[in-house]
Design a protein around this motif. Structure first.
Motif, mmCIF file in Angstrom:
data_model
loop_
_atom_site.group_PDB
_atom_site.id
_atom_site.type_symbol
_atom_site.label_atom_id
_atom_site.label_comp_id
_atom_site.label_asym_id
_atom_site.label_seq_id
_atom_site.Cartn_x
_atom_site.Cartn_y
_atom_site.Cartn_z
ATOM 1 N N LEU A 1 0.828 -1.198 0.000
ATOM 2 C CA LEU A 1 0.000 0.000 0.000
ATOM 3 C C LEU A 1 0.871 1.259 0.000
ATOM 4 O O LEU A 1 0.571 2.243 -0.686
ATOM 5 N N SER A 2 1.957 1.230 0.759
ATOM 6 C CA SER A 2 2.891 2.361 0.755
ATOM 7 C C SER A 2 3.491 2.560 -0.633
ATOM 8 O O SER A 2 3.631 3.691 -1.112
ATOM 9 N N ALA A 3 3.852 1.442 -1.256
ATOM 10 C CA ALA A 3 4.429 1.524 -2.603
ATOM 11 C C ALA A 3 3.418 2.091 -3.592
ATOM 12 O O ALA A 3 3.759 2.920 -4.456
ATOM 13 N N LYS A 4 2.158 1.683 -3.457
ATOM 14 C CA LYS A 4 1.119 2.199 -4.346
ATOM 15 C C LYS A 4 0.924 3.698 -4.126
ATOM 16 O O LYS A 4 0.670 4.451 -5.086
ATOM 17 N N SER A 5 1.070 4.135 -2.867
ATOM 18 C CA SER A 5 0.937 5.561 -2.560
ATOM 19 C C SER A 5 2.020 6.381 -3.249
ATOM 20 O O SER A 5 1.844 7.572 -3.503
ATOM 21 N N CYS A 6 3.147 5.738 -3.534
ATOM 22 C CA CYS A 6 4.267 6.436 -4.167
ATOM 23 C C CYS A 6 4.200 6.403 -5.695
ATOM 24 O O CYS A 6 5.042 7.011 -6.366
ATOM 25 N N ASP A 7 3.239 5.696 -6.227
ATOM 26 C CA ASP A 7 3.035 5.687 -7.675
ATOM 27 C C ASP A 7 2.404 7.021 -8.084
ATOM 28 O O ASP A 7 1.361 7.397 -7.548
ATOM 29 N N PRO A 8 3.025 7.750 -9.014
ATOM 30 C CA PRO A 8 2.463 9.055 -9.413
ATOM 31 C C PRO A 8 1.029 8.983 -9.918
ATOM 32 O O PRO A 8 0.300 9.979 -9.865
ATOM 33 N N PRO B 1 -4.605 6.576 -7.087
ATOM 34 C CA PRO B 1 -5.900 7.275 -6.968
ATOM 35 C C PRO B 1 -6.105 7.935 -5.609
ATOM 36 O O PRO B 1 -7.199 8.407 -5.311
ATOM 37 N N PHE B 2 -5.063 7.964 -4.766
ATOM 38 C CA PHE B 2 -5.209 8.428 -3.392
ATOM 39 C C PHE B 2 -5.079 9.948 -3.285
ATOM 40 O O PHE B 2 -4.682 10.617 -4.236
ATOM 41 N N PRO B 3 -5.388 10.512 -2.093
ATOM 42 C CA PRO B 3 -5.217 11.962 -1.890
ATOM 43 C C PRO B 3 -3.782 12.408 -2.169
ATOM 44 O O PRO B 3 -2.830 11.691 -1.856
ATOM 45 N N LYS B 4 -3.645 13.576 -2.760
ATOM 46 C CA LYS B 4 -2.334 14.103 -3.120
ATOM 47 C C LYS B 4 -1.803 15.025 -2.024
ATOM 48 O O LYS B 4 -2.562 15.744 -1.380
ATOM 49 N N HIS B 5 -0.475 14.997 -1.837
ATOM 50 C CA HIS B 5 0.156 15.850 -0.844
ATOM 51 C C HIS B 5 1.555 16.202 -1.333
ATOM 52 O O HIS B 5 2.269 15.334 -1.843
ATOM 53 N N PRO B 6 1.969 17.473 -1.194
ATOM 54 C CA PRO B 6 3.292 17.868 -1.692
ATOM 55 C C PRO B 6 4.455 17.176 -0.983
ATOM 56 O O PRO B 6 5.571 17.134 -1.506
ATOM 57 N N GLY B 7 4.201 16.622 0.199
ATOM 58 C CA GLY B 7 5.265 15.942 0.936
ATOM 59 C C GLY B 7 5.431 14.477 0.582
ATOM 60 O O GLY B 7 6.342 13.813 1.090
ATOM 61 N N THR B 8 4.576 13.961 -0.297
ATOM 62 C CA THR B 8 4.624 12.535 -0.635
ATOM 63 C C THR B 8 5.964 12.140 -1.254
ATOM 64 O O THR B 8 6.536 11.094 -0.918
ATOM 65 N N ALA B 9 6.481 12.964 -2.149
ATOM 66 C CA ALA B 9 7.733 12.623 -2.850
ATOM 67 C C ALA B 9 8.876 12.412 -1.862
ATOM 68 O O ALA B 9 9.676 11.466 -2.010
#
Length: 486
Positions: A93-100, A103-111
């Motif tokens: 799930l963490s890896a999917k969150s890092c896929d550009p 479909p999850f909420p976006k946040h500028p700190g994700t990168a």
């Protein structure tokens, strides 16, 4: 209700506890509560938590992450599940969150989080959140629209309501938010199947009124606390109480301000069901005890026999009072500013005298004056000759001018009805800018009147007004003999 709150506490705290207790602790607690609550309540809670966390997200984004969280629990929390299931799936799930393209909420700190690995990445992603919304976007539909959406798809209706209400109330203490949303959905379910829906809604919403007031007020207060922190929140309440009751002593005002900031420090993140209710009641009693003999308006509020919450709302809703004569305010003395034991009291006395004089001035300007005083103290007290350093500092004359203009503008907004205020603005700009086109004048009037209607009152949104107040007030004036400044 308690079971839901316990689960919420686990969702909030599990990641931080994971470092200390390990991944098995995280898996066991999540699964324990998923199995105890059941899929539907767990899913609703996931929507609430992620809506609060990502206030700028879309409904589809929040729903996507909630679905993934529930799917993980469903897969890994069944009897006989692989012991490594939770670890494997949560890392996925963490890896999917890092896929550009996720479909999850976006946040500028994700990168930045995605440059980490393993547990560190999960912890980093878990800590991300959007700032609180200062302006609500949820508008309650009519009873007919509510029931139409409910009958069409009860689950979709509930999910969307939880999202829309939670992003608007992201800083309401969780027990209150859960109680408010649960009660509301229960009302809809009851009244939309009632023989007389209109009568039912009227009765049920009236009974919910106190809960809704507490939900709104606590969200505003805790949002302010999240923006300001504990010390600036104390200053904010100090200014507010001074401008409401300028004749009250600085000792009484400071005591109440300290108590208000302590209430928020205690309750904003608390999972106690009655923390806010209990502490608001105690704080209201202290306010009435200290100020009712010094202020007739507050005394009238304190005579209300309908309960502590109604007394608090009455006091909270009081507008600015008329100023007192505190002309020629002396600057703080260097001796006290450089003494740790009396520095804060000296600066608070200084701000108190300005707040008494400029009772209509936007709070952000008085906060700026406090910051300026503290900055000067910090820069001079470490020098070899603090007295000479202080003597060489120029007074913040520009800030004093802004305080005067802000006080004048908000005083005009407060004492005139809105249409008359806009008319006066238009007349002023025609005189101050005789060559300006009518379109330009109209834009200026709309800008200033919008600013005034948002920031010219106590309890104004702190972030928006903090950014706007100096630039707006710097060239806004409503008197006939005041020239606009660009």
């Amino acid at each position: 209700m308690k079971a839901v709150i316990i689960t919420a506490s686990l969702l909030m705290l599990t990641y931080s506890h994971a470092i200390e207790r390990g991944r098995d602790y995280m898996r066991d607690k999540i699964c324990q509560e998923f199995n105890h609550l059941g899929k539907d309540k767990f899913r609703s809670l996931a929507i609430i938590m992620n809506s609060r966390k990502y206030t700028n997200s879309t409904f589809e984004e929040v729903k996507s992450i909630a679905v993934e969280i529930v799917a993980l629990a469903e897969k890994c929390c069944i009897e006989g599940a692989d012991p490594e299931c939770y670890t494997t799936e949560s890392l996925a799930l963490s890896a999917k969150s890092c896929d550009p393209n996720n479909p999850f909420p976006k946040h500028p700190g994700t990168a930045a989080c995605c440059r980490e690995e393993g547990l560190e990445r999960k912890l980093c992603l878990a800590a991300l959140k959007h700032p609180p919304k200062e302006f609500h976007t949820y508008v309650e539909p009519s009873n007919e629209e509510l029931c139409g959406a409910f009958r069409k798809d009860p689950q979709e209706f509930a999910d969307r309501f939880l999202y829309e209400f939670s992003i608007d109330h992201s800083h309401t203490p969780l027990p209150l938010l859960i109680a408010s949303t649960t009660t509301y959905l229960s009302i809809v379910g009851t009244c939309c199947t009632h023989a007389q829906p209109t009568v039912c809604f009227l009765k049920e919403k009236l009974e919910r009124k106190s809960l809704m007031m507490l939900t709104d007020l606590s969200n505003k207060a805790c949002s302010r606390y999240s923006v300001f922190g504990k010390e600036k929140t104390k200053l904010s309440y100090f200014i507010t109480y001074t401008q409401k009751s300028p004749n009250a002593s600085v000792e009484d005002i400071l005591s109440l301000a300290e108590d208000a900031s302590e209430v928020l420090a205690k309750c904003c993140d608390s999972l106690e069901e009655d923390c806010v209710q209990k502490e608001v009641s105690n704080h209201t009693a202290k306010t009435c005890n200290k100020l009712s003999t010094q202020d007739k308006r507050i005394n009238d509020c304190c005579l209300d026999n309908s309960g502590s919450l109604q007394k608090y709302v009455c006091i909270y809703s009081l507008p600015w009072d008329k100023n007192t004569d505190s002309s020629n305010v002396a600057s703080p003395t260097p001796e006290c500013l450089c003494n740790v034991d009396c520095r804060q009291r000296e600066i608070y006395n200084y701000i108190h005298r300005f707040a008494q004089t400029f009772t209509y001035a936007p709070e952000a300007l008085l906060v700026a004056l406090y910051d300026d005083s503290l900055t000067v103290a910090n820069s001079c007290c470490g020098t070899e000759d603090p007295a000479a350093c202080f003597a060489g500092k120029k007074p913040p004359t520009k800030l004093f001018e802004l305080l005067s203009k802000g006080n004048e503008m908000c005083g005009a907004y407060t004492t005139h009805n809105f249409l008359d205020f806009k008319k006066r603005l238009r007349e002023h700009y025609h005189k101050a800018l005789p060559s300006a086109s009518e379109d330009t004048i109209s834009v200026l009037v709309e800008q200033r009147s919008t600013f005034a209607s948002t920031c010219c009152h106590l309890n104004a949104p702190p972030s928006y007004c903090g950014l706007k107040v100096q630039s707006e007030v710097a060239y806004t004036c409503t008197s006939d003999d005041c020239l606009a400044q660009d």
